[in-house]
Design an enzyme around this catalytic site. Sequence first.
Site, PDB file in Angstrom:
ATOM      1  N   LYS A 153       2.373   4.699   1.514  1.00 17.62           N
ATOM      2  CA  LYS A 153       2.541   5.079   3.009  1.00 17.62           C
ATOM      3  C   LYS A 153       2.054   6.552   3.009  1.00 17.62           C
ATOM      4  CE  LYS A 153       5.317   5.375   6.856  1.00 17.62           C
ATOM      5  NZ  LYS A 153       4.656   6.724   7.618  1.00 17.62           N
ATOM      6  N   CYS A 200       6.069  49.825  -6.700  1.00 23.00           N
ATOM      7  CA  CYS A 200       5.517  50.954  -6.597  1.00 23.00           C
ATOM      8  C   CYS A 200       6.194  51.974  -5.656  1.00 23.00           C
ATOM      9  CB  CYS A 200       4.096  51.233  -6.349  1.00 23.00           C
ATOM     10  SG  CYS A 200       3.476  50.781  -4.878  1.00 23.00           S
ATOM     11  N   LYS A 259      10.647   3.735   2.650  1.00 22.35           N
ATOM     12  CA  LYS A 259      10.426   5.020   2.451  1.00 22.35           C
ATOM     13  C   LYS A 259      11.075   5.300   1.073  1.00 22.35           C
ATOM     14  CE  LYS A 259       9.790   7.124   6.843  1.00 22.35           C
ATOM     15  NZ  LYS A 259       9.150   8.238   7.036  1.00 22.35           N
ATOM     16  N   CYS A 298      -1.107  50.659  -6.739  1.00 19.25           N
ATOM     17  CA  CYS A 298       0.163  49.850  -7.204  1.00 19.25           C
ATOM     18  C   CYS A 298      -0.094  48.850  -8.293  1.00 19.25           C
ATOM     19  CB  CYS A 298       0.497  48.945  -5.723  1.00 19.25           C
ATOM     20  SG  CYS A 298       2.076  47.629  -6.009  1.00 19.25           S
ATOM     21  N   CYS A 336       7.722  49.175  -1.114  1.00 22.34           N
ATOM     22  CA  CYS A 336       7.300  48.308  -2.100  1.00 22.34           C
ATOM     23  C   CYS A 336       8.268  48.154  -3.222  1.00 22.34           C
ATOM     24  CB  CYS A 336       5.631  48.649  -2.372  1.00 22.34           C
ATOM     25  SG  CYS A 336       5.118  47.433  -4.039  1.00 22.34           S
ATOM     26  N   GLU A 355       0.676  -1.055  -0.079  1.00 26.60           N
ATOM     27  CA  GLU A 355      -0.070   0.034  -0.089  1.00 26.60           C
ATOM     28  C   GLU A 355       0.787   1.128   0.091  1.00 26.60           C
ATOM     29  OE1 GLU A 355      -2.038  -0.277   3.857  1.00 26.60           O
ATOM     30  OE2 GLU A 355      -2.805  -2.350   3.253  1.00 26.60           O
ATOM     31  N   TYR A 360      -6.798   1.521   6.043  1.00 25.31           N
ATOM     32  CA  TYR A 360      -6.232   0.740   5.633  1.00 25.31           C
ATOM     33  C   TYR A 360      -5.827  -0.311   6.586  1.00 25.31           C
ATOM     34  CZ  TYR A 360      -3.047   4.085   8.163  1.00 25.31           C
ATOM     35  OH  TYR A 360      -2.598   5.286   9.029  1.00 25.31           O
TER      36      TYR A 360
HETATM   37  S1  IVH Z   1      -0.491   0.429   8.960  1.00 26.30           S
HETATM   38  C1  IVH Z   1       0.927  -1.518  12.400  1.00 26.30           C
HETATM   39  N1  IVH Z   1      -0.699   1.345   6.603  1.00 26.30           N
HETATM   40  O1  IVH Z   1       2.447   5.382   9.209  1.00 26.30           O
HETATM   41  C2  IVH Z   1       0.426  -0.838  11.190  1.00 26.30           C
HETATM   42  N2  IVH Z   1       0.082   2.712   8.544  1.00 26.30           N
HETATM   43  O2  IVH Z   1       4.404   4.417  11.250  1.00 26.30           O
HETATM   44  C3  IVH Z   1       0.492   0.470  11.558  1.00 26.30           C
HETATM   45  N3  IVH Z   1       0.613   5.056   7.353  1.00 26.30           N
HETATM   46  O3  IVH Z   1       0.643   5.643  12.191  1.00 26.30           O
HETATM   47  C4  IVH Z   1      -0.217   1.171  10.386  1.00 26.30           C
HETATM   48  N4  IVH Z   1       0.108   4.892   5.649  1.00 26.30           N
HETATM   49  O4  IVH Z   1       0.028   6.989  10.260  1.00 26.30           O
HETATM   50  C5  IVH Z   1      -0.378   1.725   7.857  1.00 26.30           C
HETATM   51  N5  IVH Z   1      -0.772   2.048   4.269  1.00 26.30           N
HETATM   52  C6  IVH Z   1      -0.464   2.367   5.509  1.00 26.30           C
HETATM   53  C7  IVH Z   1      -0.138   3.742   6.054  1.00 26.30           C
HETATM   54  C8  IVH Z   1       0.442   3.823   7.510  1.00 26.30           C
HETATM   55  C9  IVH Z   1       0.658   5.685   6.460  1.00 26.30           C
HETATM   56  C10 IVH Z   1       1.201   5.764   8.535  1.00 26.30           C
HETATM   57  C11 IVH Z   1       0.345   5.966   9.750  1.00 26.30           C
HETATM   58  C12 IVH Z   1       0.937   5.046  10.978  1.00 26.30           C
HETATM   59  C13 IVH Z   1       2.249   5.385  10.749  1.00 26.30           C
HETATM   60  C14 IVH Z   1       3.307   4.097  11.025  1.00 26.30           C
END
Ligand code: IVH
Length: 690
Positions: A132, A430, A333, A450, A427, A130, A244
């Site tokens: 992030k 102007c 990341k 202006c 300014c 998924e 999610y």
């Molecule tokens: S799952 C243990 N899914 O990331 C599962 N988190 O560092 C934790 N986040 O607090 C959550 N996208 O704010 C999950 N697809 C995703 C996510 C996600 C962003 C953020 C969320 C969470 C943090 C965890």
Amino acid sequence: MTRIQERPPDAATEKIGSLDDARKVVEKLRDAIRYHNYRYYVLDAPVISDAEYDRLMARLQELEERFPDLQTPDSPTRLVGGQPRQELGLVEHYGSMLSLQAVYDEEAVRAFDATCRQELAAQSVDYVAEPKYDGVAVELVYQGGHLAVASTRGDGQTGEDVTPNIRTIPEVPLVLLHQDLAPPQRLVVRGEVYMEKAEFNDLNRRRATQGESLFANPRNAAAGSLRQLDPSITASRPLHIFLYEVAAAEGIPLDTHLDALHALTRWGLRVNTEWTQRYSDADALLNYHRQLAEQRESLPYEIDGAVFKVDRYAERERMGLRARNPRWAIAFKFEAHQATTRVKDIRVQVGRTGVLTPVAILEPVAIGGVEVGRASLHNQSEIERKDIRIGDTVLVERAGDVIPYVVKPIVEQRTGNERPFQMPAKCPVCDADVILSDDKKVARCDWVNCPAQLHKRLVHFASREAMDIEGLGEKRAEQLVDSGLVKRLSDIYQLTREDLLSLERMGEKTADKLLQQIAASKQRPLARFLYGLGIPLVGEHIAHMLAERFPTLEALMDASVEELAEMEGVGPEIAQSISAFFSEQRNRDEMQAMRQAGLSLPNPAAAQQARPQPRPLEGLTIVFTGKLERWTREEAEELVEQLGGRATSSVSGETDFVVAGPKAGAKLDQARQRGIRVLSEAEFAALVGR
Ligand code: IVH
């Protein structure tokens, strides 16, 4: 708060010889991380990038593993997030809201897959990939299919109660759907609330023109919007949600994460089906990450990586947790969208509404494949807070469609030749005096003519609520300004038929009609004219009050700040703004030109003031209950007093009327019991003639 140390540059890399050395470094890291948690979670105003934060955390984790004697239960490695804000009310989560271990390279993803396969003794493991999301994590609880509670993550155990706020997000169903699968008695889901990049830029633009402080990025804007004590503010902000995780779906047998997400969509909850995919090997996960990175810019929302999760719940359970992270998931990341470069200069741009914005002119640098040569610095206060100087080497961030901005200066690289920036006194377009607000957040040029602002000011001056000149909209105003026919607002009163006919797409009929409209506007009342001038902070309401208080334009122009500030509803800031506007000699000249053009500026508002006020509520006692739309409680009570009545806070034998708005409470019941007449807000308004 413990000792505040913004950045221990050495703590993340310092060499460790002994346990004592380690203890010192661990303490430094903990202090720094606690401070950054506070900036991020409580203030919504982080001062370092996520990658830097992750680096501090990774270093602390590593040291605590190497030196178990230094482990403590209150170390930030044991906590998730920061302290929840008490004012919002607290909610205990259904099981803790964990965070994800962050990794930055392919090797770590392969190692994750290897660990999963080994521990589960499986040839291959199913994963769900998924995006992030870079937003605000929330938990929603549905009871009997109805949204019961919504909370932020807070410290992982306890979050802030944001139920009324979440209810204003159109994508959050208040009642779950029943489509071939009945919703569970209790459903606990987690997801991310976010603001789209384009909506964030719009919001900031609007805030800039209104002189409000700007949000640093969409995540902060979403967090700030969600954590409001007044849900109507949240309602006015464009928020979205993706769900999610399912933490509980009582009575519904769900074996896998993907099944759970499918169930959510059937209950009407929003899941990112486009980017939620199942894979069963590391190569496929890495490929997904690559594709996501390629599409990152074109996605409407901000993401900072991919999340890989083991799909089967039974397998998740077998793997368990490590400190604050589940061992069955990781976040891969993206490379930070940041680069360092040098600030060659800081220049000032004048916006179409007169706001002066400092912009850093950079040694061009490529960030994520795009060359960046300028970065927004927002305002003087922001520059001072971050201590950005001309000549500094700075960290610049460019994420998605968000305008690049300077994160911080690299203080270690200063040579001593850097120069602090000072907002110019005049300014740059102007040469009129620049007016800087006390908090240094807003600098404006107030000269009505202006050149940078004339087009916009003309459109506003001619708008329906101001001088009401039909046919003088965006396009026409642009033509008039670009052709040089209008160099100042009052020039419109000198326009001739020939002038207008020289413009493109202007027939005789249209020209005559426009001239007629312009001529008619000379009779508009003073209040409309004042509003049309576009004096900062002077909206229609204030303009009307000014016209009530001052019989003529000239009387207002000569009013002192003190006289203005004494007026009911005009604070020192508004008074300052009006006074500054009329102190500019060129604005005074323009007012004279308006008069010479024949504007009579009649003022019926002041005439009304002179007559004795009617007192329709003489001798009546009134109680308010519930919420009023048109007035605050204080305003309504004051109105009653002005009109001769008495406003009291409790219902008694003396009460003549109770005015009840929505959510009226016990006072309404008491009134009914006593047979006291109850008025709606509209009936009350009619009674007092408003
Ligand atoms: S799952 C243990 N899914 O990331 C599962 N988190 O560092 C934790 N986040 O607090 C959550 N996208 O704010 C999950 N697809 C995703 C996510 C996600 C962003 C953020 C969320 C969470 C943090 C965890």
